[in-house]
Design an enzyme around this catalytic site. Structure first.
Site, PDB file in Angstrom:
ATOM      1  N   SER A 142       0.772  -1.249   0.158  1.00 41.01           N
ATOM      2  CA  SER A 142      -0.101   0.096   0.076  1.00 41.01           C
ATOM      3  C   SER A 142       0.853   1.161  -0.110  1.00 41.01           C
ATOM      4  CB  SER A 142      -0.942  -0.103   1.145  1.00 41.01           C
ATOM      5  OG  SER A 142      -1.483   1.389   1.286  1.00 41.01           O
ATOM      6  N   TYR A 155      -1.143  -0.595   9.939  1.00 38.25           N
ATOM      7  CA  TYR A 155      -1.648  -1.283   8.855  1.00 38.25           C
ATOM      8  C   TYR A 155      -0.177  -0.968   8.068  1.00 38.25           C
ATOM      9  CZ  TYR A 155      -3.429  -1.927   4.038  1.00 38.25           C
ATOM     10  OH  TYR A 155      -3.819  -2.317   2.882  1.00 38.25           O
TER      11      TYR A 155
END
Length: 247
Positions: A142, A155
């Site tokens: 990401s 995350y």
């Protein structure tokens, strides 16, 4: 006319919805036999398989929780039993946690690491054993690892680990002609991304891209398709940003 991935076999983890489902359909459309992995929603996985079959492709839905090493072994065993070999692994399964570090519980942090990091580790370990020479690995990361956005600490940490595991795997498997690369999407129009966000937040994130829009799952699937193709044989250990220029 021979399709680019004809006779190839691909496992896509977490592929019953979102980006994973689109990658499964895209690789199947290019000729690959696809294993659609899911954890909790068999009907969604079967819908992906039905779409693949309707387009003339072949697939297999396999339930396996990637945070459990025994179930990951079973996923690979089921693939080999059905299709006899493995050429492609896409590490897509993951969970998103959006919360300030100070507010994250031990259990929440462990869950993110178990699925996002351990799941990739277990899959890479099995791939090292079963993948054919000249195989392809793509791991989904990401752009939050570059943007340092508030609330994405856990995350981002998990995806940073995914990137390093994949790079090292690329070097370890290089002599066998196996490539391993990372795709880092920006904001993508999926259920996971949209959950809990209001219209203003999504518009603000869309404005970060050079094109002023949120990405679509097919934007990521096209990148994955290139990276698992023969044409990408000299591309390995790389992190490809697919974010519309946002990061």
């Amino acid at each position: 006319m021979k399709k680019p991935l004809q006779d190839k076999v691909a496992i896509i983890t977490g592929s019953s919805r979102g980006i994973g489902a689109e990658i499964a359909r895209t690789l199947a459309g290019a000729g690959a036999k696809v294993v659609v992995n899911f954890t909790a929603n068999p009907s969604a996985a079967e819908a992906v398989c039905a779409a693949i079959a309707e387009a003339g492709g072949e697939s297999l839905a396999v339930k396996a929780d990637v945070s459990d090493p025994a179930q990951v072994r079973m996923l690979f065993d089921a693939t080999i039993e059905r299709f006899k070999h493995l050429d492609i692994l896409v590490n897509n399964a993951g969970v998103l946690l959006s919360r300030q570090i100070a507010d994250i519980s031990d259990e929440e942090f462990d869950r993110v690491l178990s699925i996002n990091v351990k799941g990739v580790f277990y899959a890479l370990r099995e791939a090292a054993k079963w993948m054919a020479d000249g195989g392809r690995v793509v791991s989904l990361s990401s752009t939050v690892t570059r943007l340092m956005l508030p609330n994405y600490g856990a995350y981002a940490a998990s995806k940073g680990a995914v990137e390093q595991l994949t790079r090292v795997f690329a070097k370890e498997m290089g002599e066998r002609g196996v490539t391993a690369n990372i795709v880092s999407p920006g904001p993508i129009n999926t259920e996971m991304f949209n959950s809990g966000k209001n219209k203003e937040t999504i518009e603000r994130m869309a404005a970060m891209s050079f094109q002023g829009r949120i990405g679509e799952p097919e934007d990521i699937a096209r990148v994955a398709l290139f990276l698992v193709s023969e044409e990408a044989g000299w591309v390995t250990g790389q992190n490809i940003s697919a974010s519309g220029g946002a990061a």
